[in-house]
Every structure is written in C-alpha cells, then in structure tokens.
Design an enzyme around this catalytic site. Structure first.
Site: not given
Length: 225
Positions: A71, A129-130, A171, A175
């Site tokens: 995502g 998380c990226l 998630h 954001h």
C-alpha cells in the site's frame, strides 16, 4: 507570517504532481519526521484532471511495487491528498496465510476513504511501513472493517474487509489522517528488520510478546478512521 512550510506557500496541487512526475523511476518516499505525514489530507474533489490523476495513480503503483509494499498513500510521496493505493499478491506460506488471514488483493485505488470496525474483535501482528524503513512493531487492529470510499472513476466503494486486507485498509487510511502505525503500536515490540529475520518470523507474535515483555493488545475497541 507564513513559513516556507506553511500550506499557503506551497504550489497548487496539480503543479506539485506534475513536478513529481517529471522525474524518472519510482517517486521518492517521505520518511517519518517530515510534517507532511502528520498534517492530514484534503479530500479529492477534482483537483487533478483525469489524465493527470491516472498518471499519478500509475506512479503510486510503480513506486509501491518497487519499494516493495502492499500500500502507498499520497502523503508518503509528499502530497496532502486523500488518496491511496493497495495491492497484495500475498506470496506467503500457508501457515502464515491461515494465521494472519492474508489473501491476495487486486490493485485498488482508494479515494476519500474512511473505515469503521465491524464487531469488536481485534488482531495483533507485526507491521511495518515504507515511511519508517528498517523497523516493525506489533499493532492491534480491528479484525474486520467496513470501508467507504470512491475508486479512481468516482464509483462508490462500500465493502467489508477482514484479516490482512483489513489491516492494509486501516494502515493506508490512517496515513491520510496523519497517523503512523507506530502511534498504535506496542512500542516494546519494536524490532529491526534484522531482528525480525533472526527471531520473530513466526506467523503470530506470541513468542515476541513473551520475550520482549509486552501484552498482546486484543479485545480493545477503538475509533474508526
């Protein structure tokens, strides 16, 4: 007086998207500490013409694949726009699939999404998380959620997700509200990717909870986002 970081001083959204798309390759992913990840987002209401929106969505998809991730939300590439993409081929062993409810998800565009819990059940698993590279932590999330959104063509999305897809939806929608997964995490569980590989690759976090001394936070109710 406005500062260089004041929203009033930034270029129009379409102009900033064009600037992002001017480069080659994946878009730069913003890391934790950048205020854009904490500001929240403005609803999408036609700020991007259809052709530019399509180009931006494709760039998000390519960036998500390259990272790789399941995502990516617009704030993670520096834009305060209520839009995210998700996709999960779920290339995991059967024991992981069964324990986490991780099943393949096709590519989806979530425009102006919000979610609410379905029931009170919660599930706790390690999550990353990226925008927080190199780390993972255990997060308890709603086991099932109802997602309301639009797709990239303006069509209504009203769908229930459970298991790992529900986690992804929560998630990415978080954001868009300026919330990082660490805000919801059991911080005693925080582990480097190296520690995860060496110690905590089990399908569930029970062993980590016992060794690191944190409770598995299940059974709590929370607000939808």
């Amino acid at each position: 007086m406005a500062t260089p970081h004041d929203p009033a001083e930034r270029a129009p959204l379409a102009e900033r998207v064009e600037q992002l798309l001017a480069g080659d390759g994946p878009l730069p992913i913003v890391a934790a500490g950048d205020p854009v990840l904490r500001r929240g987002t403005e609803p999408f209401d036609g700020q991007l013409e259809p052709a530019l929106l399509a180009r931006f969505i494709e760039a998000l998809r390519r960036t998500m694949h390259a990272a790789p991730g399941v995502g990516l939300a617009a704030p993670q590439v520096g834009l305060e726009l209520r839009l995210a993409v998700i996709e999960d081929p779920a290339p995991v062993p059967d024991e992981v699939r069964l324990a986490r409810g991780r099943v393949p998800q096709p590519f989806r565009v979530l425009v102006n999404p919000s979610y609410e819990p379905v029931g009170t059940a919660r599930a706790a698993f390690f999550e990353g998380c990226l925008s927080v590279p190199g780390w993972q932590a255990v997060v308890a999330r709603h086991a099932e959620v109802r997602l309301r959104a639009q797709d990239e063509h303006g069509r209504t999305v009203d769908e229930t997700f459970s298991g790992w897809p529900a986690r992804i939806v929560q998630h990415e929608t978080d954001h868009l509200d300026g919330t990082l997964y660490l805000d919801r995490a059991e911080l005693r569980s925080l582990s480097s990717n190296q520690s995860m590989l060496e110690r905590w690759t089990q399908p569930t976090p029970e062993a980590a909870a016992a060794a690191l001394g944190f409770p598995l936070p299940t059974g709590r109710e929370g607000e939808g986002r």
